[in-house]
Design a protein around this motif. Structure first.
Motif, PDB file in Angstrom:
ATOM      1  N   LEU A  87       0.813  -1.215   0.000  1.00 54.80           N
ATOM      2  CA  LEU A  87       0.000   0.000   0.000  1.00 54.80           C
ATOM      3  C   LEU A  87       0.847   1.266   0.000  1.00 54.80           C
ATOM      4  CD1 LEU A  87      -2.839  -1.020   2.465  1.00 54.80           C
ATOM      5  CD2 LEU A  87      -2.919  -0.905  -0.027  1.00 54.80           C
ATOM      6  N   ALA A  88       1.989   1.249   0.674  1.00 54.95           N
ATOM      7  CA  ALA A  88       2.830   2.443   0.744  1.00 54.95           C
ATOM      8  C   ALA A  88       3.405   2.827  -0.614  1.00 54.95           C
ATOM      9  CB  ALA A  88       3.962   2.235   1.741  1.00 54.95           C
ATOM     10  N   LEU A  89       3.489   1.872  -1.544  1.00 57.63           N
ATOM     11  CA  LEU A  89       4.001   2.195  -2.874  1.00 57.63           C
ATOM     12  C   LEU A  89       3.105   3.213  -3.584  1.00 57.63           C
ATOM     13  CD1 LEU A  89       5.214  -1.287  -4.086  1.00 57.63           C
ATOM     14  CD2 LEU A  89       6.637   0.719  -3.683  1.00 57.63           C
ATOM     15  N   ALA A  90       1.830   3.175  -3.268  1.00 59.77           N
ATOM     16  CA  ALA A  90       0.901   4.112  -3.902  1.00 59.77           C
ATOM     17  C   ALA A  90       1.201   5.552  -3.492  1.00 59.77           C
ATOM     18  CB  ALA A  90      -0.536   3.750  -3.545  1.00 59.77           C
ATOM     19  N   GLY A  91       1.868   5.735  -2.344  1.00 59.67           N
ATOM     20  CA  GLY A  91       2.180   7.070  -1.868  1.00 59.67           C
ATOM     21  C   GLY A  91       3.499   7.632  -2.363  1.00 59.67           C
ATOM     22  N   LEU A  92       4.255   6.838  -3.119  1.00 61.87           N
ATOM     23  CA  LEU A  92       5.525   7.334  -3.639  1.00 61.87           C
ATOM     24  C   LEU A  92       5.288   8.332  -4.768  1.00 61.87           C
ATOM     25  CD1 LEU A  92       7.669   4.057  -3.855  1.00 61.87           C
ATOM     26  CD2 LEU A  92       7.533   5.709  -1.979  1.00 61.87           C
ATOM     27  N   THR A  93       6.222   9.244  -4.929  1.00 63.59           N
ATOM     28  CA  THR A  93       6.144  10.207  -6.021  1.00 63.59           C
ATOM     29  C   THR A  93       6.455   9.487  -7.339  1.00 63.59           C
ATOM     30  OG1 THR A  93       8.484  10.801  -5.966  1.00 63.59           O
ATOM     31  CG2 THR A  93       6.993  12.032  -4.487  1.00 63.59           C
ATOM     32  N   PRO A  94       6.082  10.080  -8.466  1.00 59.33           N
ATOM     33  CA  PRO A  94       6.427   9.456  -9.747  1.00 59.33           C
ATOM     34  C   PRO A  94       7.935   9.211  -9.898  1.00 59.33           C
ATOM     35  CG  PRO A  94       4.771  11.141 -10.089  1.00 59.33           C
ATOM     36  CD  PRO A  94       5.204  11.239  -8.654  1.00 59.33           C
ATOM     37  N   LYS A  95       8.748  10.151  -9.442  1.00 66.09           N
ATOM     38  CA  LYS A  95      10.204   9.989  -9.526  1.00 66.09           C
ATOM     39  C   LYS A  95      10.652   8.801  -8.655  1.00 66.09           C
ATOM     40  CE  LYS A  95      12.755  12.396 -11.301  1.00 66.09           C
ATOM     41  NZ  LYS A  95      13.088  12.351 -12.720  1.00 66.09           N
ATOM     42  N   GLN A  96      10.053   8.662  -7.478  1.00 70.33           N
ATOM     43  CA  GLN A  96      10.408   7.541  -6.598  1.00 70.33           C
ATOM     44  C   GLN A  96       9.978   6.208  -7.211  1.00 70.33           C
ATOM     45  OE1 GLN A  96       8.557   8.974  -3.020  1.00 70.33           O
ATOM     46  NE2 GLN A  96      10.424   9.995  -2.327  1.00 70.33           N
ATOM     47  N   HIS A  97       8.831   6.180  -7.877  1.00 64.56           N
ATOM     48  CA  HIS A  97       8.402   4.964  -8.584  1.00 64.56           C
ATOM     49  C   HIS A  97       9.419   4.598  -9.663  1.00 64.56           C
ATOM     50  CE1 HIS A  97       4.549   3.488  -7.182  1.00 64.56           C
ATOM     51  NE2 HIS A  97       4.221   4.736  -6.905  1.00 64.56           N
ATOM     52  N   GLU A  98       9.849   5.600 -10.394  1.00 62.72           N
ATOM     53  CA  GLU A  98      10.823   5.369 -11.463  1.00 62.72           C
ATOM     54  C   GLU A  98      12.139   4.828 -10.885  1.00 62.72           C
ATOM     55  OE1 GLU A  98      12.168   7.802 -15.474  1.00 62.72           O
ATOM     56  OE2 GLU A  98      11.389   8.917 -13.756  1.00 62.72           O
ATOM     57  N   ILE A  99      12.591   5.415  -9.805  1.00 57.90           N
ATOM     58  CA  ILE A  99      13.819   4.957  -9.151  1.00 57.90           C
ATOM     59  C   ILE A  99      13.631   3.554  -8.596  1.00 57.90           C
ATOM     60  CG2 ILE A  99      15.328   5.361  -7.145  1.00 57.90           C
ATOM     61  CD1 ILE A  99      15.005   8.409  -7.790  1.00 57.90           C
ATOM     62  N   PHE A 100      12.481   3.286  -7.989  1.00 54.46           N
ATOM     63  CA  PHE A 100      12.205   1.949  -7.449  1.00 54.46           C
ATOM     64  C   PHE A 100      12.251   0.895  -8.556  1.00 54.46           C
ATOM     65  CE2 PHE A 100       9.404  -1.442  -5.870  1.00 54.46           C
ATOM     66  CZ  PHE A 100       9.985  -1.690  -4.638  1.00 54.46           C
ATOM     67  N   ARG A 101      11.666   1.210  -9.704  1.00 57.53           N
ATOM     68  CA  ARG A 101      11.693   0.279 -10.840  1.00 57.53           C
ATOM     69  C   ARG A 101      13.126   0.043 -11.325  1.00 57.53           C
ATOM     70  NH1 ARG A 101       6.627   2.734 -12.231  1.00 57.53           N
ATOM     71  NH2 ARG A 101       5.030   1.133 -12.147  1.00 57.53           N
ATOM     72  N   LEU A 102      13.915   1.099 -11.382  1.00 52.38           N
ATOM     73  CA  LEU A 102      15.312   0.954 -11.815  1.00 52.38           C
ATOM     74  C   LEU A 102      16.123   0.153 -10.801  1.00 52.38           C
ATOM     75  CD1 LEU A 102      15.839   4.523 -13.308  1.00 52.38           C
ATOM     76  CD2 LEU A 102      15.723   2.351 -14.575  1.00 52.38           C
ATOM     77  N   ILE A 103      15.855   0.354  -9.522  1.00 47.97           N
ATOM     78  CA  ILE A 103      16.500  -0.477  -8.493  1.00 47.97           C
ATOM     79  C   ILE A 103      16.130  -1.939  -8.730  1.00 47.97           C
ATOM     80  CG2 ILE A 103      16.542  -1.056  -6.024  1.00 47.97           C
ATOM     81  CD1 ILE A 103      15.991   1.979  -5.499  1.00 47.97           C
ATOM     82  N   GLY A 104      14.855  -2.185  -8.999  1.00 49.59           N
ATOM     83  CA  GLY A 104      14.379  -3.543  -9.263  1.00 49.59           C
ATOM     84  C   GLY A 104      14.994  -4.165 -10.501  1.00 49.59           C
ATOM     85  N   ASP A 105      15.408  -3.319 -11.433  1.00 52.96           N
ATOM     86  CA  ASP A 105      16.086  -3.805 -12.643  1.00 52.96           C
ATOM     87  C   ASP A 105      17.576  -4.029 -12.395  1.00 52.96           C
ATOM     88  OD1 ASP A 105      13.763  -3.842 -14.134  1.00 52.96           O
ATOM     89  OD2 ASP A 105      14.076  -1.851 -14.995  1.00 52.96           O
ATOM     90  N   GLY A 106      18.019  -3.740 -11.155  1.00 52.66           N
ATOM     91  CA  GLY A 106      19.406  -3.989 -10.788  1.00 52.66           C
ATOM     92  C   GLY A 106      20.352  -2.834 -11.035  1.00 52.66           C
ATOM     93  N   HIS A 107      19.833  -1.638 -11.306  1.00 59.63           N
ATOM     94  CA  HIS A 107      20.686  -0.480 -11.571  1.00 59.63           C
ATOM     95  C   HIS A 107      21.276   0.076 -10.270  1.00 59.63           C
ATOM     96  CE1 HIS A 107      19.022  -0.926 -15.426  1.00 59.63           C
ATOM     97  NE2 HIS A 107      18.719   0.310 -15.725  1.00 59.63           N
TER      98      HIS A 107
END
Length: 156
Positions: A87-107
């Motif tokens: 649920l807390a992911l819904a509260g992240l900013t668009p930039k934080q979502h983008e960074i989270f996805r890149l972290i998940g991609d191993g960057h």
């Protein structure tokens, strides 16, 4: 748990006490994490927000030797989006979502900064804010969680 999460502790617990029945009670409503828990030796997986009745049912199932995964856990990994996984992911900013996805991609932080055209300090700031929002104590935990959720996410 400040230094290790349940998935990390599970193999040690099972090795030390092979007969113990483990019911994972978690904030993560995610099929990939549920399956990883069961594969790692847990006997059940339910969200913290489950009802008393569901908790009692899960305990009964596990004690009877059956595997119990909460009906609140999506049945198919591909149906889990990042926002639905926590649920807390819904509260992240668009930039934080983008960074989270890149972290998940191993960057790495350096690679994320280069890709987004921002400085590393800004990426580090966002990583810290993401960890705080998700209740994750350290960078290793953030990386592990981001990778698991990213693997479960279907690109739209």
């Amino acid at each position: 748990m400040p230094d290790r999460n349940g998935l990390e502790i599970l193999p040690d617990l099972r090795a030390a006490h092979p007969g113990v029945k483990v019911l994972m009670i978690t904030m993560h409503v995610n099929r990939a994490l549920a399956e990883a828990s069961i594969s790692g030796g847990a006997h059940g997986y339910i969200p913290k927000e489950c009802s008393r009745d569901e908790l009692l049912l899960a305990i009964s199932e596990v004690l009877a030797g059956r595997v119990h995964i909460s009906p609140h856990i999506p049945r198919h990994t591909e149906r889990v989006s990042l926002k639905a996984a926590h649920l807390a992911l819904a509260g992240l900013t668009p930039k934080q979502h983008e960074i989270f996805r890149l972290i998940g991609d191993g960057h790495s932080t350096t690679a994320i900064a280069a890709e987004l055209g921002i400085v590393e300090k800004t990426v580090e700031f966002h990583r810290a804010r993401i960890r705080k929002a998700l209740g994750i104590a350290n960078e290793r935990g953030l990386l592990r969680y981001a990778v698991l959720l990213r693997a479960a996410e279907v690109e739209r």
